[in-house]
Design an enzyme around this catalytic site. Structure first.
Site, mmCIF file in Angstrom:
data_model
loop_
_atom_site.group_PDB
_atom_site.id
_atom_site.type_symbol
_atom_site.label_atom_id
_atom_site.label_comp_id
_atom_site.label_asym_id
_atom_site.label_seq_id
_atom_site.Cartn_x
_atom_site.Cartn_y
_atom_site.Cartn_z
ATOM 1 N N LYS A 54 -7.727 6.728 14.636
ATOM 2 C CA LYS A 54 -7.263 7.739 13.687
ATOM 3 C C LYS A 54 -7.506 9.157 14.223
ATOM 4 C CE LYS A 54 -5.457 4.947 10.774
ATOM 5 N NZ LYS A 54 -3.995 4.888 10.658
ATOM 6 N N PRO A 61 -6.529 10.350 4.360
ATOM 7 C CA PRO A 61 -7.133 9.890 3.107
ATOM 8 C C PRO A 61 -8.513 9.279 3.299
ATOM 9 C CG PRO A 61 -4.977 8.852 3.510
ATOM 10 C CD PRO A 61 -5.449 9.443 4.790
ATOM 11 N N GLY A 62 -9.283 9.330 2.210
ATOM 12 C CA GLY A 62 -10.531 8.563 2.105
ATOM 13 C C GLY A 62 -10.231 7.227 1.441
ATOM 14 N N ARG A 82 6.412 -8.605 7.075
ATOM 15 C CA ARG A 82 6.552 -9.691 6.092
ATOM 16 C C ARG A 82 7.938 -9.697 5.448
ATOM 17 N NH1 ARG A 82 0.875 -8.697 3.126
ATOM 18 N NH2 ARG A 82 1.225 -6.651 4.058
ATOM 19 N N ASP A 122 7.654 -5.348 13.967
ATOM 20 C CA ASP A 122 6.250 -5.232 14.352
ATOM 21 C C ASP A 122 6.152 -3.998 15.250
ATOM 22 O OD1 ASP A 122 3.758 -5.406 15.613
ATOM 23 O OD2 ASP A 122 3.744 -7.589 15.522
ATOM 24 N N TYR A 161 -11.565 1.791 14.851
ATOM 25 C CA TYR A 161 -10.635 2.245 13.810
ATOM 26 C C TYR A 161 -10.671 3.779 13.728
ATOM 27 C CZ TYR A 161 -8.420 3.199 9.382
ATOM 28 O OH TYR A 161 -7.591 3.714 8.421
ATOM 29 N N GLY A 178 0.773 -1.231 0.000
ATOM 30 C CA GLY A 178 0.000 0.000 0.000
ATOM 31 C C GLY A 178 0.808 1.287 0.000
ATOM 32 N N PHE A 179 0.401 2.230 0.850
ATOM 33 C CA PHE A 179 1.020 3.568 0.866
ATOM 34 C C PHE A 179 2.514 3.489 1.175
ATOM 35 C CE2 PHE A 179 -3.164 5.390 2.904
ATOM 36 C CZ PHE A 179 -3.872 5.039 1.775
HETATM 37 P P1 NDP Z 1 -2.174 -1.920 3.537
HETATM 38 O O1 NDP Z 1 -2.914 -2.995 4.245
HETATM 39 O O2 NDP Z 1 -2.014 -2.011 2.064
HETATM 40 O O3 NDP Z 1 -0.719 -1.744 4.196
HETATM 41 C C1 NDP Z 1 -0.585 -1.709 5.586
HETATM 42 C C2 NDP Z 1 0.882 -1.806 5.963
HETATM 43 O O4 NDP Z 1 0.961 -1.769 7.388
HETATM 44 C C3 NDP Z 1 1.521 -3.089 5.501
HETATM 45 O O5 NDP Z 1 2.800 -2.804 4.982
HETATM 46 C C4 NDP Z 1 1.651 -3.915 6.775
HETATM 47 O O6 NDP Z 1 2.838 -4.688 6.695
HETATM 48 C C5 NDP Z 1 1.813 -2.822 7.819
HETATM 49 N N1 NDP Z 1 1.483 -3.272 9.166
HETATM 50 C C6 NDP Z 1 0.288 -3.686 9.646
HETATM 51 N N2 NDP Z 1 0.411 -4.060 10.929
HETATM 52 C C7 NDP Z 1 1.720 -3.874 11.267
HETATM 53 C C8 NDP Z 1 2.478 -4.068 12.450
HETATM 54 N N3 NDP Z 1 1.916 -4.550 13.571
HETATM 55 N N4 NDP Z 1 3.785 -3.755 12.429
HETATM 56 C C9 NDP Z 1 4.374 -3.267 11.317
HETATM 57 N N5 NDP Z 1 3.712 -3.061 10.170
HETATM 58 C C10 NDP Z 1 2.401 -3.373 10.154
HETATM 59 O O7 NDP Z 1 -2.907 -0.560 3.948
HETATM 60 P P2 NDP Z 1 -2.745 0.958 3.452
HETATM 61 O O8 NDP Z 1 -1.470 1.159 2.739
HETATM 62 O O9 NDP Z 1 -4.000 1.350 2.810
HETATM 63 O O10 NDP Z 1 -2.709 1.682 4.866
HETATM 64 C C11 NDP Z 1 -1.602 2.407 5.352
HETATM 65 C C12 NDP Z 1 -2.105 3.361 6.415
HETATM 66 O O11 NDP Z 1 -3.032 4.274 5.851
HETATM 67 C C13 NDP Z 1 -2.833 2.689 7.581
HETATM 68 O O12 NDP Z 1 -2.465 3.351 8.778
HETATM 69 C C14 NDP Z 1 -4.308 2.916 7.246
HETATM 70 O O13 NDP Z 1 -5.094 2.936 8.403
HETATM 71 C C15 NDP Z 1 -4.238 4.273 6.588
HETATM 72 N N6 NDP Z 1 -5.336 4.610 5.687
HETATM 73 C C16 NDP Z 1 -5.732 3.774 4.666
HETATM 74 C C17 NDP Z 1 -6.762 4.150 3.837
HETATM 75 C C18 NDP Z 1 -7.279 3.281 2.741
HETATM 76 O O14 NDP Z 1 -8.425 3.460 2.305
HETATM 77 N N7 NDP Z 1 -6.500 2.368 2.212
HETATM 78 C C19 NDP Z 1 -7.427 5.442 3.981
HETATM 79 C C20 NDP Z 1 -6.947 6.224 5.102
HETATM 80 C C21 NDP Z 1 -5.927 5.827 5.882
HETATM 81 P P3 NDP Z 1 3.062 -6.145 7.307
HETATM 82 O O15 NDP Z 1 1.751 -6.862 7.243
HETATM 83 O O16 NDP Z 1 4.125 -6.739 6.419
HETATM 84 O O17 NDP Z 1 3.556 -5.879 8.689
HETATM 85 C C1 8X3 Z 2 -9.672 4.230 5.578
HETATM 86 C C2 8X3 Z 2 -10.737 5.056 4.965
HETATM 87 O O1 8X3 Z 2 -13.220 5.529 5.012
HETATM 88 O O2 8X3 Z 2 -12.515 3.217 4.777
HETATM 89 O O3 8X3 Z 2 -9.097 4.923 6.640
HETATM 90 O O4 8X3 Z 2 -12.307 4.323 6.887
HETATM 91 S S1 8X3 Z 2 -12.251 4.501 5.448
#
Ligand code: NDP
Ligand code: 8X3
Length: 255
Positions: free
Chosen positions: A156, A182-183, A38, A59, A152, A16-17
């Site tokens: 945030k 972000p949304g 991972r 972690d 959740y 992701g991001f």
């Molecule tokens: P993804 O699920 O694609 O990526 C999440 C990342 O977080 C992965 O790299 C995962 O890696 C890591 N992660 C999760 N738990 C742990 C942990 N305990 N320790 C270390 N790393 C961890 O999600 P996004 O990229 O979408 O999300 C990134 C951030 O943006 C999050 O905080 C999410 O809440 C936020 N967000 C996302 C939105 C969306 O719609 N996608 C919108 C708004 C905010 P691994 O599993 O390898 O540890």
């Molecule tokens: C992720 C965006 O709207 O699904 O933070 O909660 S939403």
């Protein structure tokens, strides 16, 4: 190059991001510490980005591991200029009384504690060097409630307020703080939220164009490449096809 000489620490860089930021930031000349749980994904990233990246299996819920990982960074990657507190997740979309407490704890430990631990470990170095930038991944869910968002959204909201309060603490220390909100964005987020149910995750984005991880990485890049006297406090960003709706009202049925 815009980020040449900068060292960036990213949590959750395996998807992701975080992954998009690692790739984009390296392409702009930064050196990146990419962390996540991972190992196979971290290995792939190391192969793809080579010497510009140092991978750390971490972690963020583990306070001692966070402190150790940061204290034992190799010298070439140890003076962090930019921290991207990105690791996070939502688990479930049930009303609170139906949420599993294990999932609740995982969200709190990852989304809140992880940010607190990483920031606490990296901030003293930034203060000593009189410079730095902390970018926190909050969400529109931290401002706008929705059914099933309960814990959740609350995690945030914590991040949004923590970002703003950090700014207050850091006045005069030449350290910037930015809260990204972000949304809907099509990453692994919904697959994780629905515990691997890919079709449920896909349905979240059906018939609309969500944001991409690259949209968010570009936004973060913009915030960290502003002139040093400019602090972007908050960025709220949604797909054009996502917007607001009226408050929900429960009406009693007439007999
Ligand atoms: P993804 O699920 O694609 O990526 C999440 C990342 O977080 C992965 O790299 C995962 O890696 C890591 N992660 C999760 N738990 C742990 C942990 N305990 N320790 C270390 N790393 C961890 O999600 P996004 O990229 O979408 O999300 C990134 C951030 O943006 C999050 O905080 C999410 O809440 C936020 N967000 C996302 C939105 C969306 O719609 N996608 C919108 C708004 C905010 P691994 O599993 O390898 O540890
Ligand atoms: C992720 C965006 O709207 O699904 O933070 O909660 S939403």
């Amino acid at each position: 190059m815009m980020l040449s000489g900068k060292i960036v620490f990213i949590t959750g860089a395996t998807a992701g991001f975080g992954l998009a930021c690692a790739k984009l930031f390296v392409s702009h000349g930064a050196k990146v510490v990419a962390s996540g749980r991972r190992a196979d994904r971290l290995d792939e990233l190391q192969k793809e980005l080579g010497g510009a990246v140092h991978v750390v299996m971490l972690d963020v819920r583990d306070k001692a591991a966070v402190e150790k990982a940061i204290a034992s960074l190799p010298a070439a990657f140890s003076k962090i200029d930019i921290l991207i507190n990105n690791a996070g997740l939502a688990l479930g979309l049930e009303p609170y009384e139906k949420q599993k407490l294990d999932d609740v704890e995982t969200m709190v430990e990852t989304n809140i504690n992880g940010v607190l631990y990483c920031t606490h470990a990296l901030l003293p170095g930034m203060i000593a060097r009189n410079g730095g930038h902390i970018v926190n991944l909050s969400s529109i869910a931290g401002t706008y409630p929705y059914p099933g968002g309960n814990v959740y959204g609350a995690t945030k909201a914590f991040i949004t307020q923590f970002s703003l309060n950090l700014r207050a603490d850091l006045l005069g220390k030449n350290i910037r703080v930015t809260n990204i909100e972000p949304g809907m964005c099509d990453t692994e987020f919904s697959t994780v939220r629905f515990r691997g149910d890919a079709s449920k995750a896909e349905s979240v984005y059906a018939g609309m164009q969500p944001l991409s991880a690259e949209d968010i990485a570009n936004t973060i890049l913009w915030t960290v490449t502003q002139p040093a006297h400019v602090n972007i406090n908050r960025v709220e960003i949604m797909p054009t096809q996502q917007a607001f709706s009226p408050f929900a009202v429960h009406r009693e049925k007439k007999n």
